[in-house]
Design a protein around this motif. Structure first.
Motif, PDB file in Angstrom:
ATOM      1  N   UNK A 144       0.849  -1.177   0.000  1.00 43.80           N
ATOM      2  CA  UNK A 144       0.000   0.000   0.000  1.00 43.80           C
ATOM      3  C   UNK A 144       0.891   1.235   0.000  1.00 43.80           C
ATOM      4  N   UNK A 145       0.514   2.230  -0.763  1.00 48.34           N
ATOM      5  CA  UNK A 145       1.280   3.465  -0.851  1.00 48.34           C
ATOM      6  C   UNK A 145       0.663   4.579  -0.028  1.00 48.34           C
ATOM      7  N   UNK A 146       1.132   5.790  -0.272  1.00 45.10           N
ATOM      8  CA  UNK A 146       0.591   6.969   0.394  1.00 45.10           C
ATOM      9  C   UNK A 146      -0.824   7.226  -0.103  1.00 45.10           C
ATOM     10  N   UNK A 147      -1.608   7.860   0.745  1.00 45.13           N
ATOM     11  CA  UNK A 147      -2.966   8.280   0.398  1.00 45.13           C
ATOM     12  C   UNK A 147      -3.865   7.094   0.016  1.00 45.13           C
ATOM     13  N   UNK A 148      -3.721   5.998   0.730  1.00 49.33           N
ATOM     14  CA  UNK A 148      -4.561   4.819   0.532  1.00 49.33           C
ATOM     15  C   UNK A 148      -5.295   4.533   1.840  1.00 49.33           C
ATOM     16  N   UNK A 149      -6.277   3.649   1.818  1.00 46.79           N
ATOM     17  CA  UNK A 149      -7.073   3.419   3.034  1.00 46.79           C
ATOM     18  C   UNK A 149      -6.359   2.623   4.124  1.00 46.79           C
ATOM     19  N   UNK A 150      -5.110   2.295   3.916  1.00 48.01           N
ATOM     20  CA  UNK A 150      -4.365   1.472   4.880  1.00 48.01           C
ATOM     21  C   UNK A 150      -2.969   2.078   5.041  1.00 48.01           C
ATOM     22  N   UNK A 155      -7.577  -3.810   4.940  1.00 46.13           N
ATOM     23  CA  UNK A 155      -7.580  -2.409   5.359  1.00 46.13           C
ATOM     24  C   UNK A 155      -8.659  -2.092   6.375  1.00 46.13           C
ATOM     25  N   UNK A 156      -9.865  -2.700   6.360  1.00 51.45           N
ATOM     26  CA  UNK A 156     -10.744  -2.462   7.516  1.00 51.45           C
ATOM     27  C   UNK A 156     -10.333  -3.376   8.667  1.00 51.45           C
ATOM     28  N   UNK A 157     -10.468  -2.907   9.873  1.00 48.50           N
ATOM     29  CA  UNK A 157     -10.194  -3.739  11.038  1.00 48.50           C
ATOM     30  C   UNK A 157     -11.497  -4.455  11.409  1.00 48.50           C
ATOM     31  N   UNK A 158     -11.423  -5.763  11.506  1.00 48.77           N
ATOM     32  CA  UNK A 158     -12.584  -6.602  11.783  1.00 48.77           C
ATOM     33  C   UNK A 158     -12.563  -7.084  13.226  1.00 48.77           C
ATOM     34  N   UNK A 159     -13.649  -7.707  13.637  1.00 44.72           N
ATOM     35  CA  UNK A 159     -13.728  -8.279  14.984  1.00 44.72           C
ATOM     36  C   UNK A 159     -12.886  -9.539  15.130  1.00 44.72           C
ATOM     37  N   UNK A 160     -12.473 -10.128  14.015  1.00 47.39           N
ATOM     38  CA  UNK A 160     -11.679 -11.347  14.056  1.00 47.39           C
ATOM     39  C   UNK A 160     -10.190 -11.010  13.924  1.00 47.39           C
ATOM     40  N   UNK A 161      -9.345 -11.859  14.478  1.00 51.25           N
ATOM     41  CA  UNK A 161      -7.899 -11.656  14.391  1.00 51.25           C
ATOM     42  C   UNK A 161      -7.324 -12.215  13.106  1.00 51.25           C
ATOM     43  N   UNK A 162      -7.924 -13.279  12.606  1.00 49.43           N
ATOM     44  CA  UNK A 162      -7.456 -13.930  11.390  1.00 49.43           C
ATOM     45  C   UNK A 162      -8.698 -14.287  10.589  1.00 49.43           C
ATOM     46  N   UNK A 163      -8.596 -14.268   9.293  1.00 49.89           N
ATOM     47  CA  UNK A 163      -9.762 -14.535   8.460  1.00 49.89           C
ATOM     48  C   UNK A 163     -10.426 -15.858   8.836  1.00 49.89           C
TER      49      UNK A 163
END
Length: 83
Positions: free
Chosen positions: A38-44, A67-75
């Motif tokens: 991921x580069x600059x100016x990205x959602x992560x 990039x979104x933080x979920x309630x789970x630690x691993x998929x």
């Protein structure tokens, strides 16, 4: 890379990089094929793994940092990427 089904795993909290290097360390004849970050100016956060393709002993994997933080630690699921 030949066309095939590739196992794809999603991580959070910048764990994709550590997981990839861990798998590489476990198997002989392993290599990192490609890493896109991921580069600059990205959602992560800049520098985290957008998509990494690597081959631990002949089996292709793709890893990424979510990039979104979920309630789970691993998929809770495994995705299969078909090229």
């Amino acid at each position: 890379m030949k066309k095939q089904i590739i196992i794809s795993l999603t991580f959070q909290n910048n764990q994709a990089e550590d997981a990839m290097h861990f798998y590489i360390s476990l198997f002989k004849n392993s290599k990192i094929i490609n890493v896109q970050r991921w580069g600059k100016h990205t959602p992560i956060e800049e520098g985290r793994i957008m998509q990494a393709t690597f081959e631990p002993d002949g089996i292709f994997f793709m890893f990424s940092d979510s990039h979104p933080i979920h309630d789970w630690n691993f998929t809770p699921a495994v995705s299969n990427y078909i090229e």
